[in-house]
Motif scaffolding. Sequence first.
Motif, PDB file in Angstrom:
ATOM      1  N   ASP A  16       0.818  -1.215   0.000  1.00  0.00           N
ATOM      2  CA  ASP A  16       0.000   0.000   0.000  1.00  0.00           C
ATOM      3  C   ASP A  16       0.855   1.269   0.000  1.00  0.00           C
ATOM      4  O   ASP A  16       0.322   2.373  -0.130  1.00  0.00           O
ATOM      5  CB  ASP A  16      -0.906   0.041   1.239  1.00  0.00           C
ATOM      6  CG  ASP A  16      -1.936  -1.068   1.263  1.00  0.00           C
ATOM      7  OD1 ASP A  16      -2.404  -1.463   0.173  1.00  0.00           O
ATOM      8  OD2 ASP A  16      -2.268  -1.535   2.371  1.00  0.00           O
ATOM      9  N   ILE A  17       2.168   1.127   0.139  1.00  0.00           N
ATOM     10  CA  ILE A  17       3.051   2.279   0.301  1.00  0.00           C
ATOM     11  C   ILE A  17       2.933   3.268  -0.851  1.00  0.00           C
ATOM     12  O   ILE A  17       2.845   4.481  -0.627  1.00  0.00           O
ATOM     13  CB  ILE A  17       4.514   1.828   0.513  1.00  0.00           C
ATOM     14  CG1 ILE A  17       4.642   1.152   1.876  1.00  0.00           C
ATOM     15  CG2 ILE A  17       5.483   3.005   0.387  1.00  0.00           C
ATOM     16  CD1 ILE A  17       5.983   0.496   2.121  1.00  0.00           C
ATOM     17  N   ASP A  18       2.912   2.801  -2.083  1.00  0.00           N
ATOM     18  CA  ASP A  18       2.828   3.720  -3.223  1.00  0.00           C
ATOM     19  C   ASP A  18       1.554   4.553  -3.179  1.00  0.00           C
ATOM     20  O   ASP A  18       1.580   5.759  -3.410  1.00  0.00           O
ATOM     21  CB  ASP A  18       2.901   2.964  -4.554  1.00  0.00           C
ATOM     22  CG  ASP A  18       4.283   2.432  -4.854  1.00  0.00           C
ATOM     23  OD1 ASP A  18       5.269   2.981  -4.306  1.00  0.00           O
ATOM     24  OD2 ASP A  18       4.394   1.472  -5.628  1.00  0.00           O
ATOM     25  N   ARG A  19       0.432   3.914  -2.891  1.00  0.00           N
ATOM     26  CA  ARG A  19      -0.849   4.632  -2.825  1.00  0.00           C
ATOM     27  C   ARG A  19      -0.849   5.639  -1.682  1.00  0.00           C
ATOM     28  O   ARG A  19      -1.304   6.771  -1.839  1.00  0.00           O
ATOM     29  CB  ARG A  19      -1.984   3.623  -2.656  1.00  0.00           C
ATOM     30  CG  ARG A  19      -3.332   4.235  -2.529  1.00  0.00           C
ATOM     31  CD  ARG A  19      -3.825   4.746  -3.870  1.00  0.00           C
ATOM     32  NE  ARG A  19      -5.196   5.196  -3.715  1.00  0.00           N
ATOM     33  CZ  ARG A  19      -5.655   6.319  -4.194  1.00  0.00           C
ATOM     34  NH1 ARG A  19      -4.902   7.088  -4.922  1.00  0.00           N
ATOM     35  NH2 ARG A  19      -6.906   6.665  -3.989  1.00  0.00           N
ATOM     36  N   ILE A  20      -0.330   5.250  -0.536  1.00  0.00           N
ATOM     37  CA  ILE A  20      -0.253   6.154   0.607  1.00  0.00           C
ATOM     38  C   ILE A  20       0.660   7.333   0.283  1.00  0.00           C
ATOM     39  O   ILE A  20       0.334   8.483   0.585  1.00  0.00           O
ATOM     40  CB  ILE A  20       0.216   5.407   1.868  1.00  0.00           C
ATOM     41  CG1 ILE A  20      -0.843   4.377   2.292  1.00  0.00           C
ATOM     42  CG2 ILE A  20       0.505   6.376   3.012  1.00  0.00           C
ATOM     43  CD1 ILE A  20      -0.373   3.403   3.348  1.00  0.00           C
ATOM     44  N   ALA A  21       1.783   7.057  -0.351  1.00  0.00           N
ATOM     45  CA  ALA A  21       2.725   8.127  -0.715  1.00  0.00           C
ATOM     46  C   ALA A  21       2.066   9.128  -1.661  1.00  0.00           C
ATOM     47  O   ALA A  21       2.275  10.340  -1.528  1.00  0.00           O
ATOM     48  CB  ALA A  21       3.979   7.530  -1.352  1.00  0.00           C
ATOM     49  N   ARG A  22       1.258   8.650  -2.603  1.00  0.00           N
ATOM     50  CA  ARG A  22       0.551   9.571  -3.517  1.00  0.00           C
ATOM     51  C   ARG A  22      -0.391  10.487  -2.746  1.00  0.00           C
ATOM     52  O   ARG A  22      -0.546  11.659  -3.088  1.00  0.00           O
ATOM     53  CB  ARG A  22      -0.208   8.786  -4.580  1.00  0.00           C
ATOM     54  CG  ARG A  22       0.675   8.307  -5.705  1.00  0.00           C
ATOM     55  CD  ARG A  22      -0.132   7.811  -6.899  1.00  0.00           C
ATOM     56  NE  ARG A  22      -0.990   6.678  -6.606  1.00  0.00           N
ATOM     57  CZ  ARG A  22      -0.608   5.410  -6.642  1.00  0.00           C
ATOM     58  NH1 ARG A  22       0.630   5.096  -6.975  1.00  0.00           N
ATOM     59  NH2 ARG A  22      -1.462   4.449  -6.369  1.00  0.00           N
ATOM     60  N   ASN A  67     -13.316  -2.151  -6.661  1.00  0.00           N
ATOM     61  CA  ASN A  67     -12.043  -2.361  -7.368  1.00  0.00           C
ATOM     62  C   ASN A  67     -10.864  -2.696  -6.451  1.00  0.00           C
ATOM     63  O   ASN A  67      -9.723  -2.723  -6.904  1.00  0.00           O
ATOM     64  CB  ASN A  67     -11.708  -1.138  -8.222  1.00  0.00           C
ATOM     65  CG  ASN A  67     -11.588   0.126  -7.405  1.00  0.00           C
ATOM     66  OD1 ASN A  67     -11.465   0.092  -6.183  1.00  0.00           O
ATOM     67  ND2 ASN A  67     -11.631   1.255  -8.079  1.00  0.00           N
ATOM     68  N   ASP A  68     -11.118  -2.919  -5.175  1.00  0.00           N
ATOM     69  CA  ASP A  68     -10.078  -3.261  -4.192  1.00  0.00           C
ATOM     70  C   ASP A  68      -9.004  -2.191  -4.029  1.00  0.00           C
ATOM     71  O   ASP A  68      -7.936  -2.467  -3.488  1.00  0.00           O
ATOM     72  CB  ASP A  68      -9.428  -4.614  -4.515  1.00  0.00           C
ATOM     73  CG  ASP A  68     -10.379  -5.771  -4.301  1.00  0.00           C
ATOM     74  OD1 ASP A  68     -11.153  -5.732  -3.328  1.00  0.00           O
ATOM     75  OD2 ASP A  68     -10.356  -6.709  -5.119  1.00  0.00           O
ATOM     76  N   GLN A  69      -9.265  -0.960  -4.473  1.00  0.00           N
ATOM     77  CA  GLN A  69      -8.301   0.124  -4.331  1.00  0.00           C
ATOM     78  C   GLN A  69      -8.371   0.724  -2.938  1.00  0.00           C
ATOM     79  O   GLN A  69      -9.451   0.888  -2.362  1.00  0.00           O
ATOM     80  CB  GLN A  69      -8.570   1.230  -5.359  1.00  0.00           C
ATOM     81  CG  GLN A  69      -8.314   0.815  -6.780  1.00  0.00           C
ATOM     82  CD  GLN A  69      -6.838   0.566  -7.034  1.00  0.00           C
ATOM     83  OE1 GLN A  69      -5.995   1.379  -6.680  1.00  0.00           O
ATOM     84  NE2 GLN A  69      -6.531  -0.552  -7.646  1.00  0.00           N
ATOM     85  N   VAL A  70      -7.199   1.075  -2.392  1.00  0.00           N
ATOM     86  CA  VAL A  70      -7.143   1.775  -1.110  1.00  0.00           C
ATOM     87  C   VAL A  70      -7.638   3.202  -1.351  1.00  0.00           C
ATOM     88  O   VAL A  70      -7.134   3.904  -2.230  1.00  0.00           O
ATOM     89  CB  VAL A  70      -5.703   1.798  -0.547  1.00  0.00           C
ATOM     90  CG1 VAL A  70      -5.636   2.636   0.722  1.00  0.00           C
ATOM     91  CG2 VAL A  70      -5.215   0.386  -0.280  1.00  0.00           C
ATOM     92  N   ILE A  71      -8.643   3.611  -0.579  1.00  0.00           N
ATOM     93  CA  ILE A  71      -9.195   4.959  -0.738  1.00  0.00           C
ATOM     94  C   ILE A  71      -9.021   5.792   0.526  1.00  0.00           C
ATOM     95  O   ILE A  71      -9.406   6.952   0.565  1.00  0.00           O
ATOM     96  CB  ILE A  71     -10.675   4.915  -1.150  1.00  0.00           C
ATOM     97  CG1 ILE A  71     -11.510   4.166  -0.114  1.00  0.00           C
ATOM     98  CG2 ILE A  71     -10.832   4.290  -2.532  1.00  0.00           C
ATOM     99  CD1 ILE A  71     -13.012   4.243  -0.341  1.00  0.00           C
TER     100      ILE A  71
END
Length: 79
Positions: A16-22, A67-71
């Motif tokens: 999840d690091i990339d999504r959190i970083a964004r 879509n199983d995306q972290v939101i």
Amino acid sequence: MIKGQRVYLRAIREDDIDRIARCFQNEEIMYMTGTRNIFTKEHIKEAIQRFKEDASRYDFAICSIDNDQVIGDYRDRLN
């Protein structure tokens, strides 16, 4: 896992690091969460590890069922 009609909560994972970083690059998200610092992926990775080791803390990724995306994320502490 805790599941609702549109979202579910699960443990935060290293992938999840990339999504959190964004999220930490988005000015609106930073404003809404009161975040003042810029966090690198390494900072986030270290924080996730610290959170896992803290028995008084519970951290979850909020994910879309569609879509199983972290939101988002949710955290709570034992008193």
